[in-house]
Design a protein around this motif. Sequence first.
Motif, PDB file in Angstrom:
ATOM      1  N   UNK A 103      16.513   5.111   0.636  1.00  0.00           N
ATOM      2  CA  UNK A 103      16.801   6.146   1.622  1.00  0.00           C
ATOM      3  C   UNK A 103      15.700   6.360   2.647  1.00  0.00           C
ATOM      4  N   UNK A 104      14.611   5.582   2.556  1.00  0.00           N
ATOM      5  CA  UNK A 104      13.501   5.722   3.505  1.00  0.00           C
ATOM      6  C   UNK A 104      13.645   4.696   4.633  1.00  0.00           C
ATOM      7  N   UNK A 105      13.229   5.053   5.842  1.00  0.00           N
ATOM      8  CA  UNK A 105      13.298   4.079   6.939  1.00  0.00           C
ATOM      9  C   UNK A 105      12.390   2.874   6.681  1.00  0.00           C
ATOM     10  N   UNK A 106      12.899   1.690   6.986  1.00  0.00           N
ATOM     11  CA  UNK A 106      12.097   0.467   6.960  1.00  0.00           C
ATOM     12  C   UNK A 106      11.780   0.119   8.410  1.00  0.00           C
ATOM     13  N   UNK A 162       0.854  -1.187   0.000  1.00  0.00           N
ATOM     14  CA  UNK A 162       0.000   0.000   0.000  1.00  0.00           C
ATOM     15  C   UNK A 162       0.889   1.235   0.000  1.00  0.00           C
ATOM     16  N   UNK A 163       0.714   2.091  -1.008  1.00  0.00           N
ATOM     17  CA  UNK A 163       1.589   3.248  -1.194  1.00  0.00           C
ATOM     18  C   UNK A 163       0.745   4.518  -1.201  1.00  0.00           C
ATOM     19  N   UNK A 164       1.124   5.528  -0.436  1.00  0.00           N
ATOM     20  CA  UNK A 164       0.387   6.798  -0.464  1.00  0.00           C
ATOM     21  C   UNK A 164       0.263   7.335  -1.886  1.00  0.00           C
ATOM     22  N   UNK A 165      -0.830   8.025  -2.162  1.00  0.00           N
ATOM     23  CA  UNK A 165      -1.116   8.500  -3.515  1.00  0.00           C
ATOM     24  C   UNK A 165      -0.028   9.421  -4.048  1.00  0.00           C
ATOM     25  N   UNK A 166       0.682  10.091  -3.165  1.00  0.00           N
ATOM     26  CA  UNK A 166       1.755  10.987  -3.606  1.00  0.00           C
ATOM     27  C   UNK A 166       2.869  10.234  -4.312  1.00  0.00           C
ATOM     28  N   UNK A 167       2.984   8.924  -4.013  1.00  0.00           N
ATOM     29  CA  UNK A 167       4.052   8.128  -4.597  1.00  0.00           C
ATOM     30  C   UNK A 167       5.396   8.348  -3.944  1.00  0.00           C
ATOM     31  N   UNK A 168       5.434   9.185  -2.911  1.00  0.00           N
ATOM     32  CA  UNK A 168       6.689   9.478  -2.220  1.00  0.00           C
ATOM     33  C   UNK A 168       6.498   9.317  -0.713  1.00  0.00           C
ATOM     34  N   UNK A 169       6.427   8.082  -0.250  1.00  0.00           N
ATOM     35  CA  UNK A 169       6.223   7.860   1.186  1.00  0.00           C
ATOM     36  C   UNK A 169       7.434   8.297   1.993  1.00  0.00           C
ATOM     37  N   UNK A 199      10.988  -7.379   4.612  1.00  0.00           N
ATOM     38  CA  UNK A 199      11.799  -6.184   4.859  1.00  0.00           C
ATOM     39  C   UNK A 199      12.851  -6.002   3.767  1.00  0.00           C
ATOM     40  N   UNK A 200      13.474  -7.099   3.368  1.00  0.00           N
ATOM     41  CA  UNK A 200      14.481  -7.019   2.309  1.00  0.00           C
ATOM     42  C   UNK A 200      13.852  -6.633   0.974  1.00  0.00           C
ATOM     43  N   UNK A 201      12.608  -7.075   0.756  1.00  0.00           N
ATOM     44  CA  UNK A 201      11.926  -6.750  -0.498  1.00  0.00           C
ATOM     45  C   UNK A 201      11.707  -5.244  -0.625  1.00  0.00           C
ATOM     46  N   UNK A 202      11.197  -4.628   0.430  1.00  0.00           N
ATOM     47  CA  UNK A 202      10.952  -3.187   0.339  1.00  0.00           C
ATOM     48  C   UNK A 202      12.260  -2.404   0.416  1.00  0.00           C
ATOM     49  N   UNK A 203      13.239  -2.931   1.130  1.00  0.00           N
ATOM     50  CA  UNK A 203      14.539  -2.262   1.198  1.00  0.00           C
ATOM     51  C   UNK A 203      15.177  -2.165  -0.186  1.00  0.00           C
ATOM     52  N   UNK A 204      14.973  -3.185  -1.011  1.00  0.00           N
ATOM     53  CA  UNK A 204      15.588  -3.204  -2.346  1.00  0.00           C
ATOM     54  C   UNK A 204      14.743  -2.499  -3.399  1.00  0.00           C
ATOM     55  N   UNK A 205      13.550  -2.047  -3.036  1.00  0.00           N
ATOM     56  CA  UNK A 205      12.676  -1.352  -3.984  1.00  0.00           C
ATOM     57  C   UNK A 205      13.174   0.089  -4.136  1.00  0.00           C
ATOM     58  N   UNK A 206      13.546   0.505  -5.353  1.00  0.00           N
ATOM     59  CA  UNK A 206      14.102   1.856  -5.538  1.00  0.00           C
ATOM     60  C   UNK A 206      13.144   2.971  -5.127  1.00  0.00           C
TER      61      UNK A 206
END
Length: 582
Positions: free
Chosen positions: A382-385, A292-299, A371-378
């Motif tokens: 630079x965002x906290x996991x 689930x990603x905020x509509x802004x696309x920049x969480x 956690x590794x999946x979202x960590x590797x998502x460009x």
Amino acid sequence: MGKRKRTKVEKTSRTVLAGCLMAGLLLPGAAWAETGAAAETQTAPAASAPASEGGSSAVGSLPALVPLREASEQLGAVVIYKSSDRSVSIQWAGRLIRLSHEGITVEAEGQQTAALSAKPTVGSEGRLYLPLDAFRQAFGIQADWSDKDGIEPGANETAARAALFMRQLASGKVQDAGALLDSQLAAVLPPDKLAALPQQIVSAFGPPARLDRVSVEDNGVHVNAKLSYTSKLKAPFAIEIRFNHDGEIDDLYIPSTPEAGYAAPDYDDPSAYAEEQVTVGEGTFALPGTLTIPASGEPSAVAVLVHGSGPEDRDESIGAAKTFRDLAVGLAKEGIATIRYEKRTREHTMQSATPDLTVNEETIDDALLAAEKVRSDPRFAGKPVVVIGHSQGAMLVPRLLNQDKDKAVDAAVLMAGPAEPLEDLMLTQYENAVDRAVAAGQPDEVVSQLKQQAEAWKMTLGVIKNEAYTADDYPANLRIPNARWWFDFRNYNGPEIARTQSVPLFILQGANDVQVDASNLDGWKSALAGRADVQYELYPKLNHLFVPSDQPSTGAEYFVPGNVPLQVSEDIASWIGKLPKK
């Protein structure tokens, strides 16, 4: 005319469906006097007439015909003959098929969807037949029929194949049912265990009497058919039959309690977020999930939601609550992305139910993969996991952090996390249940049963706590389900492990929690008093599911629709916003 080559799935289907007849154990069809309909239809030769090309029955020179009752009941349908007007009704998966002298009508979910021009035919032996094309239209499926193999749903007819599998089990056709399983599930469910499944269902829910509904969903890992029945005891019963993408049954899941009418929270704004279907891990135990990603696309951050105990789905659906779904939409509103996924013991229920299952395999391995999946998502570079664990998932956060060798997790939120070993907490829960029953004036037999459960767990606890015993060596007269899991978990103390860790923590607790009471928050505070990077929050009315309740929680309120207050997501987002910048 040359015959087309059959696919592997079709060949398997033709082999395993042989001999499926009308015998009814689990899903008995009502007896009906087929001969009574003869006055309304023309007479035709018996079913022993020569078969047409492809194996379908042919009656004289008529098109391929299907013996209606036999084929219908093989799909788990209930067939009823009404002598007053010589009509036939067939109930199957939300469909009502009516045959009368006026023709054939089909209703789905209470709405008429078709009126068929085909006419039923009665054979000389009194069996009622329907043209194959009309049978397909009436049931809304693609299927073949042959006298040898019976009804043969197409390889992509997941609903019909699932219903047929259940009927085979109910009719004692264990070999045929077992041949529909893939090799991995067949190893877990050999014929003796598969044969016991119908009786286990009957013992738990009563004999299923009617297949009310079938829904099918492809979640990327499995094609799931959910079959919902009404039992003879009027109790609902459901089973999820999971097919792999080769059309073989890969797993089964039977919910212990029904869902109870979840309602989305008033802060759920679909325009505020987008959802993507994702897969966590790969291979045998790959898990479907939702990003689930905020509509802004920049969480501002991304959170991994880690389940409590039991075979939870990605939403943590319990009764009328969906704690993780509420958190996902609430955090999206606050600009934070989330990933949530089906728990391994939910998506791969039977295949994960092995004596060797450990806590790592049940919870930690998959949480780290997420956690590794979202960590590797460009998109999240630079965002906290942040890991957000609930209940058992919260108490395991310190162990998860110790095993996070790649440092994929930057911070963690613990919701209703036990501060004592789980086996000790369970004894507390059993004893508290006795006290509540006595205080409520429950009948003596109820109190006595609860006391017996508490005493039985005390005996089990004595074995688990005894360091001389292991999962491979403990008293044979005391069987412990999932022994290796319990010995892996014994004496686990999350606060003591977290004492020497340095990953920031936010520990939340509901003051109205009957499962993990507020004293557990004090346990975390005491153990972590020397750490300056831990924050705590106690919510006065929230129960174990983080849903408010004005009355003292007993667990009964879980089945009353309610939601996680937006305040919880706001507090988590505020805390994440104060984390040290990377």
